[in-house]
Every structure is written in C-alpha cells, then in structure tokens.
Design a protein around this motif. Sequence first.
Motif, PDB file in Angstrom:
ATOM      1  N   ALA A   1       3.852   5.673  -5.645  1.00  6.80           N
ATOM      2  CA  ALA A   1       3.834   5.692  -7.114  1.00  6.80           C
ATOM      3  C   ALA A   1       2.716   6.578  -7.638  1.00  6.80           C
ATOM      4  N   VAL A   2       1.526   6.453  -7.062  1.00  7.94           N
ATOM      5  CA  VAL A   2       0.383   7.258  -7.505  1.00  7.94           C
ATOM      6  C   VAL A   2       0.640   8.739  -7.223  1.00  7.94           C
ATOM      7  N   ASP A   3       1.257   9.043  -6.095  1.00  9.55           N
ATOM      8  CA  ASP A   3       1.571  10.427  -5.761  1.00  9.55           C
ATOM      9  C   ASP A   3       2.554  11.020  -6.765  1.00  9.55           C
TER      10      ASP A   3
ATOM     11  N   GLU B   1       1.672  14.132  -9.326  1.00  6.86           N
ATOM     12  CA  GLU B   1       2.432  15.382  -9.391  1.00  6.86           C
ATOM     13  C   GLU B   1       2.897  15.657 -10.812  1.00  6.86           C
ATOM     14  N   PHE B   2       3.331  14.615 -11.519  1.00 10.14           N
ATOM     15  CA  PHE B   2       3.777  14.796 -12.898  1.00 10.14           C
ATOM     16  C   PHE B   2       2.622  15.265 -13.781  1.00 10.14           C
ATOM     17  N   LEU B   3       1.460  14.617 -13.651  1.00 11.01           N
ATOM     18  CA  LEU B   3       0.308  15.007 -14.476  1.00 11.01           C
ATOM     19  C   LEU B   3      -0.167  16.418 -14.144  1.00 11.01           C
TER      20      LEU B   3
ATOM     21  N   GLY C   1       0.815  -1.218   0.000  1.00 12.43           N
ATOM     22  CA  GLY C   1       0.000   0.000   0.000  1.00 12.43           C
ATOM     23  C   GLY C   1       0.843   1.259   0.000  1.00 12.43           C
ATOM     24  N   SER C   2       1.912   1.288   0.813  1.00 14.05           N
ATOM     25  CA  SER C   2       2.756   2.483   0.847  1.00 14.05           C
ATOM     26  C   SER C   2       3.519   2.652  -0.463  1.00 14.05           C
TER      27      SER C   2
END
Length: 154
Positions: free
Chosen positions: A87-89, A93-95, A81-82
Amino acid sequence: MVLVRPEDIQRSNPVEGQIQLTSSINVKTPKRVLHFSDGVLEEYSSDEEDLVQDSRREQAIINPASLTWGPWIWYRAWSAGSSALSAVDTVGEFLASFFGITTPRYYFELLEYKRREEEKLRQQEEAKGWSQPAASSVSVPLNEVKSSPLSVDV
C-alpha cells in the motif's frame, strides 16, 4: 508468424491418405508489467521458471487455522507487513508522479529545444520555393550626379 513446436502438433482423424493436423498455440502473457516514466517493460518468464514457481506456490499455501500460536503470530505479522508495504509503495508511486519527481531534471528544456527545432523546420518548409527580392539598388553614373555647392557662412 507463429512458431509451433513439433510436440504441440497432434494428428487427428486420418482419412484415406490425408492427415489432418491440429495444433494448440500457447500465447505467453507477461510475468510482470513494469511501468516507468519513459515506457513500459513487459517481463516474460521461461518454461523452467514457471515450473519452479508452480511448485513454490503449492508449498506456500498455509492454512492459518492449523498453526500454533508462535507461527500464527509470525504469519499474521508477515502478511500485514507485506500488505502495508504494498500500500505504501503504491501511494508513494502516485505521489511521485503527481509532484513530478519521476520526470527528468531538465525535461522542460528538452521540450523547448524540440519545439524550437520544429518551428525552425516549419519556417524553412514555408519559405521553400520563395526567394526574397534582392535589395533594389539604383546605379547612377557619377557624371550625372549634380551637386550644388554648399554655401558656407563665416
């Protein structure tokens, strides 16, 4: 200017009346570096926080092979989960920066205002020292003006 604490100074090799002092300088590195759209923030930690974090790191090391089934599943779920959240964070941020969501709402208008102000200053600098010639007006005395009577056809 580098400040050195007295406990960092060590006396070494005293020679007949001379004392040679040596010191070690510890350069602090930032604990975290936070990147924002308008700059970078470096977050430093104090010495007490470093000691507390070191003790936490020593306690946080877990050997998954020594765990029973329940804690092992909980440990794997927590680590997965962490990792997924990290990865999603990062992708988020990139998007956000790619689509321009992180820029201020009226940023383009601020840039246009600054551009116009710089252009106005540049024009004032170019015109400095130069004066426009006054509108040339010829003064003619009224008695010199000859007018011919207009013929009116009725």
